[in-house]
Design a protein around this motif. Structure first.
Motif, PDB file in Angstrom:
ATOM      1  N   ARG A  34       0.884   4.315  -2.794  1.00  0.00           N
ATOM      2  CA  ARG A  34       0.678   5.702  -2.384  1.00  0.00           C
ATOM      3  C   ARG A  34       1.845   6.594  -2.834  1.00  0.00           C
ATOM      4  O   ARG A  34       1.661   7.670  -3.382  1.00  0.00           O
ATOM      5  CB  ARG A  34       0.528   5.749  -0.865  1.00  0.00           C
ATOM      6  CG  ARG A  34      -0.290   6.914  -0.360  1.00  0.00           C
ATOM      7  CD  ARG A  34      -0.794   6.696   1.055  1.00  0.00           C
ATOM      8  NE  ARG A  34       0.250   6.235   1.962  1.00  0.00           N
ATOM      9  CZ  ARG A  34       0.095   5.194   2.779  1.00  0.00           C
ATOM     10  NH1 ARG A  34      -1.019   4.500   2.798  1.00  0.00           N
ATOM     11  NH2 ARG A  34       1.072   4.856   3.587  1.00  0.00           N
TER      12      ARG A  34
ATOM     13  N   SER B 248      -2.181  -0.622  -8.573  1.00  0.00           N
ATOM     14  CA  SER B 248      -2.232   0.833  -8.601  1.00  0.00           C
ATOM     15  C   SER B 248      -3.341   1.302  -9.550  1.00  0.00           C
ATOM     16  O   SER B 248      -3.646   0.628 -10.540  1.00  0.00           O
ATOM     17  CB  SER B 248      -0.877   1.373  -9.080  1.00  0.00           C
ATOM     18  OG  SER B 248      -0.884   2.775  -9.051  1.00  0.00           O
TER      19      SER B 248
ATOM     20  N   GLU C 192       0.835  -1.219   0.000  1.00  0.00           N
ATOM     21  CA  GLU C 192       0.000   0.000   0.000  1.00  0.00           C
ATOM     22  C   GLU C 192       0.861   1.256   0.000  1.00  0.00           C
ATOM     23  O   GLU C 192       0.553   2.234  -0.690  1.00  0.00           O
ATOM     24  CB  GLU C 192      -0.888   0.033   1.250  1.00  0.00           C
ATOM     25  CG  GLU C 192      -2.052  -0.918   1.175  1.00  0.00           C
ATOM     26  CD  GLU C 192      -2.814  -0.970   2.494  1.00  0.00           C
ATOM     27  OE1 GLU C 192      -2.791   0.028   3.245  1.00  0.00           O
ATOM     28  OE2 GLU C 192      -3.404  -2.027   2.775  1.00  0.00           O
TER      29      GLU C 192
END
Lengths: 303, 391
Positions: free
Chosen positions: B308, B342, B304
């Motif tokens: 990001r 993504s 994650e």
């Protein structure tokens, strides 16, 4: 080393308490008898380690645990190392009045675990290492180990048209261990259970590493009746194919020296693993036995 | 011993282990790990560290002895490298599956053959699936600090897993830096003595490290998996409380540099990150929107966090000292898997370099960014080769 400090253990005074029960060992298992007696001698405050092998396979099956004392499994080769870790941990935790015991089979000791055992004895940590010897890898289905005797038919040394079974003699584990100048080492047989129990007791009184090699027949692997385990374990001592001895203070001691060895034919003939052997093979086994005894007697004091 | 000292990565790690008050240490020597255990032996001998030091005859026994000691509730440490790590590999799964919170330092070194004592990441990356938390440090200070933090992570009740802290062989283990050595009071304020219910106990005897049949074995593996994922949840709090006491923070599972608006991002592990940062700065001056991400934890994998941090990137490269023969670099496989989730399409590149201790130059790093910038083919490439790749 001084003589034993307290009363000898016998059938009358050994504890009624059990520490090893509800396990899945085969009927007539010699190894489980050795484990049961060792824990009766050492008691509940024993930290036990077992590597892969029959005794861990039959006793650590979640949720059915078979030890009422603290116990842990080791990687197959790691018994000697886990013993040192347990002892070091117990010391730094400040624990008092306990024993640290390792129980491994013949393969787990004389083959894959030999290096860690040597390291343990070298460190001389105050623990007991018990090798229950059923003379092959029984847990995986009777394959030859370094302690499988000459002439044994196993699944990896099958007796056939050409072969006589295992062509190697039993590795000389007791003397390998003694050569480290270990504080206390002994051989035993579950056929002489009182002798075995008292050697466990003596090991527990020794400071430093002690080692006991107990012969423990396996009806499944040896091809004997489940009722014959103890009898066969006596016979192998009486005919000289196994011996009861100790090593301490840098000297060997033979505990039981038969005036005359019992004939080995009945021992050989009653076991399925030897049924293919002929007179010539039996002569070879006798010659090896006599060689071992000659050497032992040369080494031993009080002969 | 506290205050600024000029010490090597190995020595810094040993100082961290001393401050963490490891109670049982078992180790076997191997280059370039040796100095850690030499220093710890000295500390025990000099009485600076109240610990039992076990001289074992192999790495296999080093980890098995640590497991035995950990089973009594003791805080334990071991260290190894390369073939030593591979030699103890089967014990890694015992220790992780048994939930023993052992901390191990691994001096990253190439694996034989060809024989080499110099650094790359093939040793530890080949064992990613063995259930350990894996940390990669960048410098000696972080190494010392993570030696202390590792115990806080390992012993956290919702984690209870072993931690492998990886230091680049020689580049990190043997180079000297000014390192701030905290006081024992600081360390004690951060790290309490190990307390656990999960141990051998004379009042309530237990069996540990047991067999579980097909009925529940998968469930045990699920618990193990969730415990490892829990690291992500706790690492921030651990880092915050570390900063309060020591005045240094490392962030979480990754460490981004100039990524906010970065178009091209190079991902790295360990000590090469400083050089990559320099190149990022140069490229920024040249008008290239370059950035860098240093992965600090390979397990749990920061999926994650990577998504990001790469939100604005059109291309992401991985510069790694590893190759999974017959496929691609392992870090790249992990990164690519994460980035496939993504929201936007990112081109990905795998740059293999620094194998067997080969130097990675500034030019090599620039060539990685250049390949991404020119949108060259995305096939795996080995950088810095002495010979033409024309076989």
């Amino acid at each position: 080393m001084t003589s034993e400090s307290t009363e000898r253990i016998n059938a009358e005074n050994i504890t009624e308490d059990e520490f090893f029960f509800g396990h899945k060992a085969c009927a007539g298992c010699g190894g489980s008898l050795a484990v049961r007696i060792a824990l009766k001698v050492l008691g509940e405050r024993t930290l036990l380690v077992e590597p892969a092998g029959c005794m861990s396979a039959v006793s650590f099956n979640y949720p059915q645990m078979s030890f009422s004392n603290n116990a842990i499994i080791s990687a197959f080769a790691g018994t000697g190392a886990v013993l040192s870790g347990l002892k070091a941990g117990a010391e730094v935790m400040g624990w008092k009045d306990y024993h640290v015991l390792g129980i491994a089979g013949d393969g787990g000791t004389a083959d894959i675990g030999l290096q860690a055992l040597s390291g343990l004895i070298d460190r001389n940590d105050d623990v007991i290492y018990l090798c229950y010897d059923n003379e092959a890898y029984m847990n995986t289905g009777i394959q030859k180990s370094g302690l499988t005797p000459f002439g044994t038919s196993t699944t990896t040394t099958p007796a056939g048209k050409k072969g006589k079974g295992n062509l190697k003699h039993k590795k000389n584990l007791f003397e390998i261990v003694a050569a480290h100048d270990i504080p206390y080492a002994a051989t035993a047989s579950i056929g002489y259970i009182e002798d075995f129990a008292n050697k466990i007791k003596r090991a527990s009184e020794v400071r430093g590493t002690s080692f006991i090699h107990v012969l423990a027949p396996c009806p499944t692997g040896w091809g004997i009746d489940t009722s014959e385990t103890v009898e066969v374990a006596r016979e192998v001592v009486d005919n000289g194919l196994w011996y009861l001895a100790e090593y301490y203070d840098g000297e060997y001691h033979i505990n039981r020296k038969p005036k005359e060895f019992k004939d080995i034919h009945s021992y050989i003939k009653r076991q399925g693993r030897f049924k293919h052997l002929d007179e010539e093979d039996i002569k070879e086994i006798i010659a090896q036995r006599d060689k071992t005894w000659k050497r032992l007697q040369q080494y031993s004091v009080g002969q | 011993m506290s205050g600024k000292k000029f010490i090597s990565g190995d020595e810094a790690f040993a100082q961290g282990v001393r401050l963490a008050k490891a109670q049982v240490i078992s180790a076997y020597p191997i280059t370039p790990q040796t100095i850690v255990v030499e220093r710890l032996s000295e500390m025990v001998e000099e009485g600076e560290l109240d610990s039992k030091f076990l001289h074992v005859e192999s790495e296999h026994s080093a980890l098995m002895a640590a497991m035995g000691a950990a089973a009594t509730g003791a805080r334990t440490f071991t260290a190894t490298s390369s073939q030593g790590l591979l030699y103890m590999a089967e014990c890694l799964t015992y220790v992780a599956g048994g939930r023993f919170p052992i901390v191990m330092m691994n001096a990253n070194r190439a694996t034989a053959l060809p024989w080499s004592i110099y650094g790359d990441h093939r040793d530890s990356l080949s064992l990613l699936d063995h259930g350990w938390i894996q940390i990669y440090t960048e410098n000696a200070q972080e190494s010392l600090d993570m030696a202390i933090q590792a115990y806080a992570i390992a012993e956290q009740e919702e984690i209870r897993l072993p931690v492998m802290v990886n230091l680049d062989g020689f580049v990190l283990t043997h180079t000297y830096e000014a390192v701030d050595i905290p006081t024992q009071e600081q360390a004690d304020a951060f790290l309490k003595p190990r307390e656990t219910w999960d141990k051998l106990d004379f009042d309530k005897p237990v069996s540990m490290a047991y067999t579980v049949g097909p009925d529940l074995n998968e469930e045990y593996n699920l618990l193990h998996h969730k415990a490892l994922l829990n690291v992500a949840k706790h690492i921030e709090n651990i880092d915050v409380s570390f900063e309060k006491i020591f005045g240094r923070k490392y962030g979480g599972l990754i460490n981004g540099y100039r990524t906010e608006d970065a178009d091209l991002i190079l991902i790295t592990l360990g000590s090469i990150s400083g050089l990559v940062r320099d190149v990022v700065d140069e490229l920024r001056e040249e008008g290239v929107k370059a950035g860098m991400i240093r992965i600090r934890f390979m397990r749990p994998f920061p999926a994650e966090e990577l998504i990001r941090e790469t939100a604005h990137a059109s291309a992401v490269g991985v510069l790694e000292k590893d190759i999974s023969f017959g496929f691609e670099g392992t870090v790249y496989s992990n990164v690519n898997s994460a980035l496939s989730k993504s929201a936007h399409k990112i081109s990905t590149y795998d740059f293999i370099g620094g194998i067997g201790g080969k130097n990675i130059s500034k030019e090599d790093v620039r060539s990685c960014f250049a390949a991404m910038q020119k949108k060259e083919s995305e096939e795996v490439r080995f950088i810095g080769l002495e010979v033409e790749d024309d076989i």
